[in-house]
Scaffold this motif. Structure first.
Motif, PDB file in Angstrom:
ATOM      1  N   LYS A   1       3.464   1.003   8.774  1.00 14.54           N
ATOM      2  CA  LYS A   1       2.560   2.156   8.786  1.00 14.54           C
ATOM      3  C   LYS A   1       2.218   2.513  10.220  1.00 14.54           C
ATOM      4  O   LYS A   1       2.322   1.674  11.115  1.00 14.54           O
TER       5      LYS A   1
ATOM      6  N   PHE B   1      -5.989   7.882  -1.352  1.00 16.11           N
ATOM      7  CA  PHE B   1      -5.820   6.550  -1.942  1.00 16.11           C
ATOM      8  C   PHE B   1      -4.386   6.066  -1.743  1.00 16.11           C
ATOM      9  O   PHE B   1      -3.440   6.843  -1.817  1.00 16.11           O
ATOM     10  N   TYR B   2      -4.269   4.783  -1.525  1.00 16.28           N
ATOM     11  CA  TYR B   2      -2.986   4.133  -1.691  1.00 16.28           C
ATOM     12  C   TYR B   2      -2.864   3.740  -3.168  1.00 16.28           C
ATOM     13  O   TYR B   2      -3.847   3.739  -3.908  1.00 16.28           O
TER      14      TYR B   2
ATOM     15  N   ARG C   1      -0.109   3.132 -15.580  1.00 14.48           N
ATOM     16  CA  ARG C   1      -1.211   3.517 -14.706  1.00 14.48           C
ATOM     17  C   ARG C   1      -1.207   2.637 -13.458  1.00 14.48           C
ATOM     18  O   ARG C   1      -1.012   1.440 -13.542  1.00 14.48           O
ATOM     19  N   ASP C   2      -1.429   3.280 -12.301  1.00 16.86           N
ATOM     20  CA  ASP C   2      -1.480   2.548 -11.036  1.00 16.86           C
ATOM     21  C   ASP C   2      -2.865   1.973 -10.772  1.00 16.86           C
ATOM     22  O   ASP C   2      -3.870   2.598 -11.103  1.00 16.86           O
TER      23      ASP C   2
ATOM     24  N   VAL D   1     -10.184  -2.439  -4.654  1.00 18.59           N
ATOM     25  CA  VAL D   1      -9.415  -1.825  -5.738  1.00 18.59           C
ATOM     26  C   VAL D   1     -10.352  -1.639  -6.934  1.00 18.59           C
ATOM     27  O   VAL D   1     -10.788  -2.618  -7.531  1.00 18.59           O
TER      28      VAL D   1
ATOM     29  N   LEU E   1      -1.089   0.447  -5.530  1.00 14.27           N
ATOM     30  CA  LEU E   1      -0.334  -0.808  -5.503  1.00 14.27           C
ATOM     31  C   LEU E   1       0.942  -0.600  -6.315  1.00 14.27           C
ATOM     32  O   LEU E   1       0.911   0.059  -7.353  1.00 14.27           O
TER      33      LEU E   1
ATOM     34  N   VAL F   1      -5.299   1.748  -7.703  1.00 12.79           N
ATOM     35  CA  VAL F   1      -5.367   2.509  -6.452  1.00 12.79           C
ATOM     36  C   VAL F   1      -6.329   1.839  -5.474  1.00 12.79           C
ATOM     37  O   VAL F   1      -7.207   1.058  -5.859  1.00 12.79           O
TER      38      VAL F   1
ATOM     39  N   LEU G   1       0.870  -1.177   0.000  1.00 15.73           N
ATOM     40  CA  LEU G   1       0.000   0.000   0.000  1.00 15.73           C
ATOM     41  C   LEU G   1       0.904   1.223   0.000  1.00 15.73           C
ATOM     42  O   LEU G   1       1.412   1.634   1.045  1.00 15.73           O
ATOM     43  N   ILE G   2       1.124   1.769  -1.207  1.00 13.37           N
ATOM     44  CA  ILE G   2       2.062   2.879  -1.314  1.00 13.37           C
ATOM     45  C   ILE G   2       1.375   4.092  -1.928  1.00 13.37           C
ATOM     46  O   ILE G   2       0.169   4.261  -1.781  1.00 13.37           O
ATOM     47  N   LYS G   3       2.116   4.916  -2.630  1.00 15.10           N
ATOM     48  CA  LYS G   3       1.562   6.185  -3.121  1.00 15.10           C
ATOM     49  C   LYS G   3       1.546   6.185  -4.642  1.00 15.10           C
ATOM     50  O   LYS G   3       2.497   5.738  -5.278  1.00 15.10           O
ATOM     51  N   SER G   4       0.493   6.718  -5.207  1.00 14.50           N
ATOM     52  CA  SER G   4       0.370   6.780  -6.661  1.00 14.50           C
ATOM     53  C   SER G   4       1.299   7.846  -7.230  1.00 14.50           C
ATOM     54  O   SER G   4       1.445   8.924  -6.654  1.00 14.50           O
TER      55      SER G   4
ATOM     56  N   ILE H   1       6.696   8.169   2.964  1.00 14.12           N
ATOM     57  CA  ILE H   1       6.347   8.544   1.586  1.00 14.12           C
ATOM     58  C   ILE H   1       5.073   9.389   1.554  1.00 14.12           C
ATOM     59  O   ILE H   1       4.649   9.834   0.499  1.00 14.12           O
TER      60      ILE H   1
ATOM     61  N   ALA I   1       1.781   8.482   2.327  1.00 16.50           N
ATOM     62  CA  ALA I   1       0.669   7.768   1.699  1.00 16.50           C
ATOM     63  C   ALA I   1      -0.289   7.322   2.797  1.00 16.50           C
ATOM     64  O   ALA I   1       0.150   7.058   3.911  1.00 16.50           O
ATOM     65  N   PRO I   2      -1.597   7.235   2.514  1.00 16.44           N
ATOM     66  CA  PRO I   2      -2.233   7.515   1.223  1.00 16.44           C
ATOM     67  C   PRO I   2      -2.232   8.998   0.897  1.00 16.44           C
ATOM     68  O   PRO I   2      -1.906   9.820   1.744  1.00 16.44           O
ATOM     69  N   ALA I   3      -2.606   9.319  -0.336  1.00 13.82           N
ATOM     70  CA  ALA I   3      -2.618  10.705  -0.787  1.00 13.82           C
ATOM     71  C   ALA I   3      -3.784  10.883  -1.764  1.00 13.82           C
ATOM     72  O   ALA I   3      -4.390   9.910  -2.207  1.00 13.82           O
TER      73      ALA I   3
ATOM     74  N   GLU J   1      -1.341  -4.122   6.361  1.00 15.72           N
ATOM     75  CA  GLU J   1      -0.794  -5.225   5.570  1.00 15.72           C
ATOM     76  C   GLU J   1       0.154  -6.017   6.454  1.00 15.72           C
ATOM     77  O   GLU J   1       0.953  -5.450   7.178  1.00 15.72           O
TER      78      GLU J   1
ATOM     79  N   ILE K   1      -5.584  11.688  -5.324  1.00 13.21           N
ATOM     80  CA  ILE K   1      -5.222  11.390  -6.709  1.00 13.21           C
ATOM     81  C   ILE K   1      -5.944  12.372  -7.628  1.00 13.21           C
ATOM     82  O   ILE K   1      -6.886  13.056  -7.205  1.00 13.21           O
TER      83      ILE K   1
END
Lengths: 584, 584
Positions: free
Chosen positions: B553, A190-191, A177-178, B181, A193, A180, A168-171, B562, B564-566, B231, B568
């Motif tokens: 986290k 949003f996270y 394309r991610d 997702v 993937l 989310v 679960l990271i950052k777009s 980083i 996240a989340p953020a 996670e 979009i």
């Protein structure tokens, strides 16, 4: 204990033993007074025998009721088989059954559970759990496990440490394309993937971990071409305090180890060619070098006569097809049609037969004499009996077309043997490539790849000419791995983002954490990632990756077995602060 | 080659060698005419020396400029150290530097890179890449790798096949909340991230794979308690044609192997107790058995006098605290306050001191004579010098309270030694547990767990009394693994869903693929999953899992490094057919 032995282990030495087996009914043969049943499990097949003379009538009846894929447990005595089957390891014995338990009945499967099945792709995907019972799929999964174990042990022995990076990271807007993942706890956020653990593995290097690897799922929300999956697996590796040569050595060693362990093939040193050389010789940055047919550039040899097609072309380039001078006019016309297909896109093709008597016969005899054609043969390396095929036009496009033709001919001529392995390194990739659609340069590898020191001065004037410290490992015409030496200082990284069209603020917002990290003492580092699905398929001698993935998705990104994706409750959407907005 | 040796490997035997090292400046000491620098990498620390008498002035200057965490490369000669440091493996030597290259400068880190750092949790998380340079974190990650390698090799040697199951699956309403997702290609539809590969591993058993494992990330969108991560990683295992005993044997073997390999501890047979017994003896289904203080039920011994508190209680239960009879009134009052805290919730506590002279002194001497109290001592196993603590009330609640008290006392008394390991199996869990909130039974393990055959008849009449073929592996008071023998036929599975409140249609829609699979010949199967994060932490002798996760986290589910989340882009939302709907 449900069994004393599995279905693949009994041998002549076990005769007279009392055994318990369990497995699936592969098939049965009923001769009235005797019934034979092939009992199957993961490990093999053992023949069971029910014999009127030695089995009571009730059990004969029950044996008769066994359908394909019934799950049964039996007890019995190992006896010598009358008609031995030396094709299977258990073929010298059979088990005379004295106890039979039906553990589970089975409906007739929708396709046959045989090596060659009558099931189509769709049906096999829907009932993937049945497909997995078939040897080709089961063995592919076992093979994949073997490869990953070898990789892990090899790298661990070299002090590589497997680290799990987050899913679960950052777009980020760069790259593909991610996928989310809405965050319930952080409404409106949003996270994403990961498309790869790239930045995390670099941060592990900043963290001093020195040698990292991970076999890890990655995700890309792209329109799927055949044989692409929205989730795929990488062998992801990174090292610190290394130069390009160190990386090539380690991962060449790994690949050599796999080829040796799995196929008992010794390959001493992998050849290396530059990207430019690969494009010139094969029209392709992942050339299959199991066979020749290297490109011969014919501009000098063909642009001095009145054949205007060649004279106006940026590039005239040919290949010599071995022993194909005997092709009929019809065969050659078919090839001409083939290169004109929209997928290839050539406008025409010139050929020249190198006859066995030393003469030449070409489709452009009107313009070129025997001495010209002899020169063509020399340049393309054609010998008597070969057929030279020539395309012409804009350089890049023509190379791609001839590359497609070269591969097609190799396939037709059986020159791409799946049990032959020809790895090579392709080096010195361009740092940037121009993208017409967005009207800017994109990172050919990714934005963290370092430019070659001696080319940095070209970044402003001729960005397309800057070479990167980037390399691909190619096996049998497939890129199985790729990597680079990374940028490890903030200034170069910022410069790179600038050239990719990021404003300073955008770069800071998206990748500030990495550039900040570089300010706290980042070591020189670099790495490589293998595409595991492809690597395993090629090592397994297969063209497609699907059999090597337990539960693949179809080309629409659907898992047809579990029927995903699917709608979710409004309550669930509500919790995520989302509403649907479906158009059309 | 950036280095000929790493910073942990030079020894007295290397004296006089010319070496190249690279690493980080841990610290430097400047005595004017001599400068010592500790150079650090993953493998250790090597002392460098710059000596005015043997080093040119320019290099002395540059050595003086080195700040903490600068990345440098040096060439030099290994020499014997004057004042040896026998606490580190390289302590007999130092390297007299004759070439110094600064590979990267470093800003002053926001906290000290030492075993004991001055950085708080938040700062360490934000700069996790610096935190990882510290031995406690770095060693935890290396330890985790070692454990996973051992697990993989152990299971592979037993024919277990690691299979990657998909991450993009289908959301189900049962169990915890899923992360979802959105699917761009299937507007309005969502994948879910797996909470565990449960159904897939069962399908692999239906597929005949026989022995499966996977070390795999799982996801739960739950409000995070301390030390929980959205996670997390499981060692997920499944076997076919087995009974419960086979599973216990294999995974007891694995755990024994880990304890032996990692700590050189031999544990022959793990004790086993039933869930009911665990609750009666320890008030807890994951008891820490490194110490005694087993519960003694005192109803019979305490409900015959006029003490109405006990007489009206469903359960009167006590523990004997070793050698605590000497506790002062103040110490005991503090314990009484402790059990009254809202987190524990007891209304009061009775105590009885077992004096060294064989007499007893209790807080309820008014009601109970010495013979009564002697009986209490007998039931709780108290010896002279011990302190008996007694709680009373509703059975389940009182057991939980006394369990909390037992653990608290064990912590205070130092009875929970991190380097002592006491595994045990807890067996025969209830199949279902009542949930007041939803007003229905829920699966205690999950809906695929099989009920014990002899209890199935109770499903309709007394569902809470049905025991499951379910077992937990407990280590030092933590559940490190849990599993069950699964249902493998459609009828029982349908019955189970019915008892969980599913309509037939709902069960079919959510789990039809699994029930269908059972109709094509499912073998008896079962398995177990270890929580890897917790397992590794406990084996590593730690209380918290965070140091064993590279990039954890925080409690709000954020990756603060980083960020996240953020949010979009709207364009990205639009592609996913979603709009935000944030309330309040």
């Amino acid at each position: 204990m449900y069994r004393s032995h599995n279905c693949g282990e009994l041998r002549a030495a076990d005769i007279n033993k009392e055994v318990t087996l369990a497995g699936w009914v592969q098939k049965s043969r009923d001769k009235g007074f005797m019934i034979w049943v092939d009992l199957r499990d993961r490990y093999g097949i053992t023949q069971l025998i029910f014999d009127e003379a030695r089995t009571d009538e009730n059990m004969m009846q029950r044996a008769r009721s066994l359908g394909r894929e019934y799950v049964v447990q039996i007890k019995g005595t190992v006896i010598e088989r009358e008609s031995k089957n030396l094709n299977i390891p258990t073929g010298e014995i059979e088990v005379l059954v004295n106890e039979l338990t039906i553990l589970n009945e089975a409906q007739l499967p929708p396709f046959t559970i045989e090596d060659e099945t009558d099931g189509g792709e769709d049906l096999r995907m829907k009932y993937r759990y049945l497909d997995i019972r078939r040897n080709p799929v089961k063995n592919s999964l076992l093979f994949r496990h073997k490869v990953t174990q070898e990789v892990r042990n090899y790298l661990s022995n070299l002090d590589f440490c497997e680290v799990e990076t987050p899913y679960l990271i950052k777009s980020t807007p760069e790259g593909a394309r991610d996928f989310v993942v809405p965050s319930r706890m952080n409404p409106g956020q949003f996270y994403a993937l990961p498309q790869s653990p790239q930045t995390f593995k670099q941060l592990l290097m900043v963290g001093g971990l020195d040698r990292y690897f991970q076999i890890v799922k990655c995700f890309r929300d792209e329109d799927l071409r055949a044989d692409r999956q929205p989730e795929f697996t990488q062998i992801d590796c990174e090292m610190s305090f290394i130069e390009q040569e160190d990386i090539l050595k380690v991962f060449e060693g790994l690949t050599r180890h796999l080829l040796k362990t799995i196929h008992n093939i010794d390959i001493t040193q992998f050849p290396r060619i530059t990207y430019d050389e690969a494009m010139a010789k094969y029209g392709n940055d992942k050339p299959d070098i199991r066979f020749g047919m290297e490109f011969g550039e014919l501009n000098a040899a063909a642009q001095h006569k009145d054949f205007s097609v060649f004279n106006h072309a940026e590039l005239v380039v040919g290949i010599a097809v071995p022993d194909a001078a005997s092709y009929t006019r019809k065969q050659i016309d078919a090839l001409i049609d083939w290169v004109k297909r929209p997928q290839v896109g050539a406008s025409g093709m010139v050929y020249c037969k190198c006859e066995l008597d030393g003469t030449f016969k070409s489709s452009v005899d009107k313009f070129y004499d025997q001495a010209d054609l002899a020169k063509w043969a020399e340049v393309t390396g054609a010998k008597a009996g070969d057929l030279i095929l020539i395309l012409s036009g804009p350089a890049n496009k023509t190379r791609a077309q001839l590359s497609a033709l070269r591969m097609e001919l190799a396939n037709r001529l059986g020159l791409r043997q799946p049990n032959e392995f020809a790895p090579l390194w392709v080096m010195d990739f361009p740092l940037l490539e121009w993208d017409d659609e967005t009207g800017r340069y994109h990172a050919m590898h990714h934005p963290f790849t370092s430019p070659k020191k001696e080319d940095i001065h070209l970044l402003d004037s001729e960005p397309g000419k800057v070479r990167a410290n980037a390399y691909d490992l190619v096996l049998n015409g497939n890129e199985i791995g790729g990597g680079s030496i990374r940028i490890h200082d903030k200034e170069t990284q910022a410069l790179m983002f600038k050239h990719l069209g990021f404003t300073t603020a955008e770069a800071q917002e998206q990748f500030g954490f990495l550039m900040n990290a570089f300010q706290y003492g980042a070591p020189p580092h670099g790495g490589l990632a293998f595409g595991l699905d492809r690597l395993v398929a090629i090592l397994g001698g297969q063209e497609t990756i699907r059999d090597f993935i337990a539960f693949p998705k179809n080309n629409a990104g659907r898992d047809v077995m579990i029927d995903a994706p699917a709608t979710i409750d409004n309550a669930q959407l509500d919790e995520l602060s989302l509403v649907l907005n479906i158009k059309g």
